[in-house]
Design a protein around this motif. Structure first.
Motif, PDB file in Angstrom:
ATOM      1  N   LEU A 259       0.831  -1.196   0.000  1.00 33.27           N
ATOM      2  CA  LEU A 259       0.000   0.000   0.000  1.00 33.27           C
ATOM      3  C   LEU A 259       0.870   1.252   0.000  1.00 33.27           C
ATOM      4  O   LEU A 259       1.884   1.332   0.698  1.00 33.27           O
ATOM      5  N   VAL A 260       0.460   2.228  -0.776  1.00 33.30           N
ATOM      6  CA  VAL A 260       1.175   3.501  -0.852  1.00 33.30           C
ATOM      7  C   VAL A 260       0.527   4.459   0.137  1.00 33.30           C
ATOM      8  O   VAL A 260      -0.672   4.729   0.062  1.00 33.30           O
ATOM      9  N   GLU A 261       1.330   4.940   1.064  1.00 31.27           N
ATOM     10  CA  GLU A 261       0.787   5.843   2.063  1.00 31.27           C
ATOM     11  C   GLU A 261       0.472   7.197   1.434  1.00 31.27           C
ATOM     12  O   GLU A 261       1.290   7.754   0.687  1.00 31.27           O
ATOM     13  N   ALA A 262      -0.707   7.682   1.743  1.00 33.33           N
ATOM     14  CA  ALA A 262      -1.116   8.981   1.209  1.00 33.33           C
ATOM     15  C   ALA A 262      -0.384  10.090   1.948  1.00 33.33           C
ATOM     16  O   ALA A 262      -0.279  10.078   3.181  1.00 33.33           O
ATOM     17  N   LYS A 263       0.142  11.038   1.204  1.00 33.41           N
ATOM     18  CA  LYS A 263       0.854  12.147   1.818  1.00 33.41           C
ATOM     19  C   LYS A 263      -0.140  13.079   2.502  1.00 33.41           C
ATOM     20  O   LYS A 263      -1.257  13.273   2.015  1.00 33.41           O
ATOM     21  N   PRO A 264       0.251  13.645   3.627  1.00 37.54           N
ATOM     22  CA  PRO A 264      -0.681  14.540   4.339  1.00 37.54           C
ATOM     23  C   PRO A 264      -0.929  15.809   3.541  1.00 37.54           C
ATOM     24  O   PRO A 264      -0.061  16.285   2.794  1.00 37.54           O
ATOM     25  N   MET A 265      -2.106  16.335   3.715  1.00 39.91           N
ATOM     26  CA  MET A 265      -2.472  17.559   3.023  1.00 39.91           C
ATOM     27  C   MET A 265      -1.866  18.759   3.745  1.00 39.91           C
ATOM     28  O   MET A 265      -2.027  18.908   4.950  1.00 39.91           O
ATOM     29  N   TYR A 266      -1.178  19.583   2.989  1.00 37.38           N
ATOM     30  CA  TYR A 266      -0.578  20.779   3.553  1.00 37.38           C
ATOM     31  C   TYR A 266      -1.605  21.914   3.488  1.00 37.38           C
ATOM     32  O   TYR A 266      -2.089  22.277   2.415  1.00 37.38           O
ATOM     33  N   LEU A 267      -1.938  22.446   4.664  1.00 39.15           N
ATOM     34  CA  LEU A 267      -2.950  23.479   4.779  1.00 39.15           C
ATOM     35  C   LEU A 267      -2.294  24.827   5.033  1.00 39.15           C
ATOM     36  O   LEU A 267      -1.223  24.916   5.649  1.00 39.15           O
ATOM     37  N   THR A 268      -2.968  25.869   4.571  1.00 41.07           N
ATOM     38  CA  THR A 268      -2.507  27.217   4.851  1.00 41.07           C
ATOM     39  C   THR A 268      -2.855  27.597   6.291  1.00 41.07           C
ATOM     40  O   THR A 268      -3.542  26.856   7.006  1.00 41.07           O
ATOM     41  N   VAL A 269      -2.382  28.769   6.710  1.00 39.06           N
ATOM     42  CA  VAL A 269      -2.640  29.209   8.089  1.00 39.06           C
ATOM     43  C   VAL A 269      -4.130  29.438   8.314  1.00 39.06           C
ATOM     44  O   VAL A 269      -4.697  29.061   9.352  1.00 39.06           O
ATOM     45  N   LYS A 270      -4.801  30.028   7.326  1.00 42.00           N
ATOM     46  CA  LYS A 270      -6.233  30.278   7.467  1.00 42.00           C
ATOM     47  C   LYS A 270      -7.018  28.969   7.527  1.00 42.00           C
ATOM     48  O   LYS A 270      -7.979  28.837   8.295  1.00 42.00           O
ATOM     49  N   GLN A 273      -6.560  27.469  10.977  1.00 41.62           N
ATOM     50  CA  GLN A 273      -7.397  28.174  11.953  1.00 41.62           C
ATOM     51  C   GLN A 273      -8.869  27.782  11.813  1.00 41.62           C
ATOM     52  O   GLN A 273      -9.586  27.623  12.805  1.00 41.62           O
ATOM     53  N   LYS A 274      -9.325  27.643  10.565  1.00 43.48           N
ATOM     54  CA  LYS A 274     -10.716  27.245  10.347  1.00 43.48           C
ATOM     55  C   LYS A 274     -10.982  25.845  10.893  1.00 43.48           C
ATOM     56  O   LYS A 274     -12.024  25.591  11.542  1.00 43.48           O
ATOM     57  N   LEU A 275     -10.070  24.900  10.664  1.00 46.93           N
ATOM     58  CA  LEU A 275     -10.237  23.553  11.194  1.00 46.93           C
ATOM     59  C   LEU A 275     -10.237  23.558  12.721  1.00 46.93           C
ATOM     60  O   LEU A 275     -10.997  22.816  13.358  1.00 46.93           O
ATOM     61  N   ARG A 276      -9.380  24.388  13.323  1.00 40.92           N
ATOM     62  CA  ARG A 276      -9.344  24.464  14.787  1.00 40.92           C
ATOM     63  C   ARG A 276     -10.665  24.996  15.336  1.00 40.92           C
ATOM     64  O   ARG A 276     -11.204  24.466  16.322  1.00 40.92           O
ATOM     65  N   ARG A 280     -13.112  22.799  17.763  1.00 37.83           N
ATOM     66  CA  ARG A 280     -13.485  23.291  19.089  1.00 37.83           C
ATOM     67  C   ARG A 280     -15.000  23.458  19.211  1.00 37.83           C
ATOM     68  O   ARG A 280     -15.581  23.195  20.282  1.00 37.83           O
ATOM     69  N   ALA A 281     -15.676  23.898  18.119  1.00 40.51           N
ATOM     70  CA  ALA A 281     -17.137  24.035  18.161  1.00 40.51           C
ATOM     71  C   ALA A 281     -17.811  22.673  18.320  1.00 40.51           C
ATOM     72  O   ALA A 281     -18.796  22.530  19.061  1.00 40.51           O
TER      73      ALA A 281
END
Length: 516
Positions: A259-270, A273-276, A280-281
């Motif tokens: 199996l080929v491991e999927a590379k993590p998605m690189y997210l911007t700072v915004k 923050q949106k995911l955080r 939290r909500a």
């Protein structure tokens, strides 16, 4: 003056009366019309189906008078009778007056020109004989086509529904599979003697003397010895019951290694923050739901200086000093809890070093990179110290070669460490700096050659304004060429090439010499 002649047919300007025709005139006019119709019909019969004339009979001229019309009518009658007799010799001659129509002229013309359709004979009735003149006139004439031909209705195209035959095939396969299972069960039942038709299939087998899971514990093959401790193997040395629990080893599935491991998605700072905020909500909603269900106690009200009067209400009005002290104590308690939780999560020095080493090892496993730097001089001790410490902290392997002509720095490691080292060598270090050594540095550099010291023989600081560092090579390598980080002093170029030849990198010295 002579009087004008009246206008014929009584249509003059004087309003003359219309002249009435006599019966003789009407009869003569009717005979003339009949003769003209008969002549036209005879002409069509003489021309044939293809329009070719079989006789050279000229068309009759229009009658000038009633006498001529009567004579010509008689001649036409005789000619028609002769033609009919010739075509059908068995037929009887028709009466002379049979050809004169007894209906108006216009209707007679229309009926004589329209062909009559023959009646379709019934099934089994004898077919009427065709006249010889019609067969001779048109040999390609088909009497069946004379009647009304029914139009052929095209057959509609009916398409099979999607999956029709797939369903049929699946049903057939399921039916055959069911039959095979039935046959196998019947065969097993016959082998075991449990046939449905036999009496043995309804008998209940008696329980065994000893169950299979108790055979290793009991010395005898019956439960009669269970009251005798010497015959029960529970606490003895040869007992199968021990304090250990046997767990089967967990083996990875062979397909998981491919199996080929999927590379993590690189997210911007915004995006981070949106995911955080969303996480939290969701946690807050879950906490509120647990409080509503009574699974968790409700938290105490968070009293601050701004909402102190609104939250405490009458208590704040009655004793504001006590309420203010209570609020200040709660604020200080929340701050202390925050600092304490941060200290608990903080890693120790050993944990930080272990985490850094683990991340550097993971970075190196992704791919190894090699960088080669050329420096004019490394006589300043601060530059050598910065090189050595940063290479060790970044877990890089390589070597620094000191030479009077040039200095070569070879580093290899992961992409993150190499990027940090490039930034250090090309941006952070100011290679034009130089300063006299301290007393401790002077003692350490006492045995170094003069070209490795920052001052000349007179004790003056050397001029390093032309000193610079350039990157001469960068690329990805398959494996490490050096086991660890180190340095080597080579007085001549031959020593430097010999040192690099051990790692099969002697071409780098020639490359550095060619770079200006």
């Amino acid at each position: 003056m002579a009087e004008k002649r009246p206008h014929p047919d009584g249509h003059g300007p004087n309003g003359d009366t219309k002249r009435v025709k006599t019966s003789e005139e009407k009869l003569a006019e009717a005979r003339a019309k009949a003769a003209e119709i008969a002549a036209r019909f005879a002409k069509k019969r003489a021309e044939g189906p293809n329009g070719a004339s079989r006789t050279a009979t000229p068309p009759p001229a229009p009658p000038a008078a009633a006498a001529e019309a009567a004579a010509r009518l008689e001649a036409v009658k005789a000619r028609m009778a002769a033609m009919k007799a010739k075509s059908n010799p068995d037929a009887k001659p028709a009466a002379p007056d049979s050809t004169v129509p007894k209906f108006p002229t216009t209707k007679g013309n229309r009926l004589s020109e329209d062909p009559k359709l023959e009646a379709k004979p019934s099934f089994g009735a004898p077919k009427p004989q065709k006249p010889q003149d019609e067969e001779l006139e048109n040999p390609y004439f088909d009497p069946k086509s004379a009647g009304q031909v029914r139009g052929r209705v095209p057959r509609a195209i009916v398409f099979n529904e999607h999956g029709k035959y797939l369903d049929q095939a699946s049903k057939l396969r399921a039916q055959s599979r069911l039959e095979q299972i039935k046959k196998m069960l019947a065969l097993q039942a016959r082998r075991a003697g449990l046939d449905e038709n036999s009496e043995r299939g309804f008998l209940v087998q008696p329980p065994p003397d000893v169950e299979w899971w108790d055979e290793g514990i009991l010395s005898e093959k019956t439960y009669d010895c269970i009251e005798q401790p010497d015959k029960v193997k529970i606490d003895s040395d040869d007992s199968i019951i021990t304090i250990y629990v046997q767990h089967p080893p967990l083996l990875k599935a062979p397909q998981d290694s491919r199996l080929v491991e999927a590379k993590p998605m690189y997210l911007t700072v915004k995006e981070q923050q949106k995911l955080r905020r969303m996480r939290r909500a969701a946690d807050l909603k879950e906490h509120q739901a647990k409080i509503r269900l009574g699974l968790e106690p409700p938290p105490p009200p968070k009293v601050k200086r701004g909402n102190m009067m609104r939250v405490m209400g009458e208590q704040a009005i009655a004793d504001p000093t006590a309420v203010e002290m209570l609020v200040e104590s709660q604020i200080q308690q929340r701050h202390d809890d925050h600092v304490e939780s941060n200290q608990e999560r903080k890693l120790t020095k050993e944990q930080q070093h272990a985490k850094l080493a683990q991340n550097q090892a993971k970075d190196a496993q992704k791919g190894l990179y090699l960088c080669v730097f050329k420096i004019n001089t490394l006589a300043y001790g601060k530059h050598r110290y910065q090189l050595d410490q940063n290479a060790k902290q970044l877990a890089l392997s390589g070597i620094t070669i000191f030479n009077p002509d040039l200095n070569l720095v070879i580093v290899e490691g992961g992409s993150y460490s190499i990027a940090k080292m490039k930034k250090l060598m090309l941006q952070r270090i100011h290679w034009q700096e130089n300063a006299p050594p301290t007393d401790i540095q002077a003692e350490k550099q006492a045995r170094d050659p003069r070209w490795m010291q920052s001052v000349d023989e007179q004790g003056n600081v050397k001029d390093h304004s032309s000193n610079k560092c350039i990157l001469i090579f960068e690329g990805e390598v398959k494996q490490n060429s050096f086991r660890k980080w180190g340095s080597k002093m080579c007085e001549t170029a031959g020593e430097a090439r010999e040192l690099l030849a051990r790692s099969k990198l002697d071409s780098l010295w020639a490359l550095a010499k060619s770079m200006q």
